[in-house]
Design an enzyme around this catalytic site. Structure first.
Site, PDB file in Angstrom:
ATOM      1  CB  CYS A 224     -68.731   6.101  24.520  1.00 44.09           C
ATOM      2  SG  CYS A 224     -68.859   6.261  26.435  1.00 44.09           S
TER       3      CYS A 224
ATOM      4  CD  GLU B  30     -72.547   4.749  22.707  1.00 48.89           C
ATOM      5  OE1 GLU B  30     -71.609   4.774  22.881  1.00 48.89           O
ATOM      6  OE2 GLU B  30     -73.601   4.439  23.637  1.00 48.89           O
TER       7      GLU B  30
ATOM      8  CB  CYS C  87     -73.055   8.527  24.035  1.00 47.82           C
ATOM      9  SG  CYS C  87     -71.263   7.866  24.327  1.00 47.82           S
TER      10      CYS C  87
HETATM   11  N1  THU Z   1     -68.999   2.651  26.867  1.00 44.03           N
HETATM   12  C1  THU Z   1     -69.446   3.169  25.444  1.00 44.03           C
HETATM   13  O1  THU Z   1     -68.509   2.869  24.671  1.00 44.03           O
HETATM   14  N2  THU Z   1     -70.661   3.423  25.404  1.00 44.03           N
HETATM   15  C2  THU Z   1     -71.591   3.626  26.164  1.00 44.03           C
HETATM   16  O2  THU Z   1     -72.673   4.171  25.938  1.00 44.03           O
HETATM   17  C3  THU Z   1     -71.225   3.273  27.619  1.00 44.03           C
HETATM   18  C4  THU Z   1     -69.866   2.652  27.879  1.00 44.03           C
HETATM   19  C5  THU Z   1     -67.595   2.369  27.000  1.00 44.03           C
HETATM   20  C6  THU Z   1     -66.673   3.365  27.785  1.00 44.03           C
HETATM   21  C7  THU Z   1     -65.678   2.243  28.374  1.00 44.03           C
HETATM   22  O3  THU Z   1     -64.759   2.269  27.425  1.00 44.03           O
HETATM   23  C8  THU Z   1     -66.582   0.889  28.769  1.00 44.03           C
HETATM   24  O4  THU Z   1     -67.668   1.132  27.779  1.00 44.03           O
HETATM   25  C9  THU Z   1     -66.815   0.663  30.016  1.00 44.03           C
HETATM   26  O5  THU Z   1     -67.481   1.825  30.499  1.00 44.03           O
END
Ligand code: THU
Length: 151
Positions: free
Chosen positions: A64, A66, A103
Site C-alpha cells: 500500500c 502508506e 497501514c
Molecule cells: N491500497 C493502498 O495503497 N492503501 C490503502 O490504504 C488501501 C488500499 C492499495 C492496495 C492495492 O494496490 C489497491 O489499493 C487496491 O486495494
C-alpha cells in the site's frame, strides 16, 4: 498514545500535503487493481515523504501507498516526528478513502516511536479541492499494539 503532539495543520500545510499525495498517486504501480493510491507524510522538520501503491504479478504481494511511505521514512533514518498523513485514491471519486487496517498499524510504528498522534487526512479522489475527512491515528487504531508492548 503517550502524551502525543496532536495538532492541526495550517491551510497551506494541508494543501501541500494533499498535493504531494496526489502527485505520488500518479506514480502508482497498480496494473492489477487499477486503483492508484498516493500517501504523503509530514514530519516535524517540514519534510514531506511520499509513497504510492506498488503491486506485483503475485497479487498478494501488493504494498500500500502508506506502507511504502513509512518504509521510505524509516530507511531515511526517521524515528518519529510524524505530524500528519494524507491518503488519496484516484478512483475513489468524491469519497475519501481511509488507510487500510494494515497501514494503520504500519503508521502507528512511526507515530509511537516519536510519541505523536498524527492527523490523518482522508482525501477524496476527485481533485485537490475535494472533501477531506480528518481524524487522528489513535481514533482509527485504538488500543494499538506498538513498540512499547515489546519493551
Ligand atoms: N491500497 C493502498 O495503497 N492503501 C490503502 O490504504 C488501501 C488500499 C492499495 C492496495 C492495492 O494496490 C489497491 O489499493 C487496491 O486495494
Amino acid at each position: 498514545m503517550g502524551g502525543g503532539a496532536e495538532m492541526s495543520l495550517s491551510g497551506d500545510q494541508e494543501q501541500a500535503l494533499i498535493t504531494a499525495a496526489f502527485a505520488a498517486a500518479e506514480h502508482a504501480y497498480a496494473p492489477y487493481s487499477d486503483y492508484p493510491v498516493g500517501a504523503a507524510l509530514l514530519f516535524d522538520d517540514g519534510a514531506i515523504l511520499t509513497g504510492c501503491n506498488v503491486e506485483n504479478a503475485s497479487y498478494g504481494l501488493a504494498l500500500c501507498a502508506e506502507t511504502v511511505a513509512v518504509a521510505k521514512a524509516l530507511c531515511e533514518g526517521r524515528r518519529g516526528g510524524l505530524l500528519a498523513v494524507a491518503v488519496v485514491g484516484l478512483k475513489a471519486g468524491a469519497d475519501p478513502i481511509t488507510p487500510c487496517g494494515r497501514c494503520r498499524q504500519v503508521l502507528n510504528e512511526v507515530a509511537a516511536l516519536g510519541a505523536t498522534d498524527p492527523l490523518v487526512l482522508c482525501v477524496a479522489g476527485n481533485g485537490v479541492g475535494g472533501e477531506v475527512r480528518r481524524a487522528v491515528l489513535s481514533t482509527l487504531l485504538p488500543h494499538a499494539f506498538g513498540p512499547a508492548n515489546l519493551a
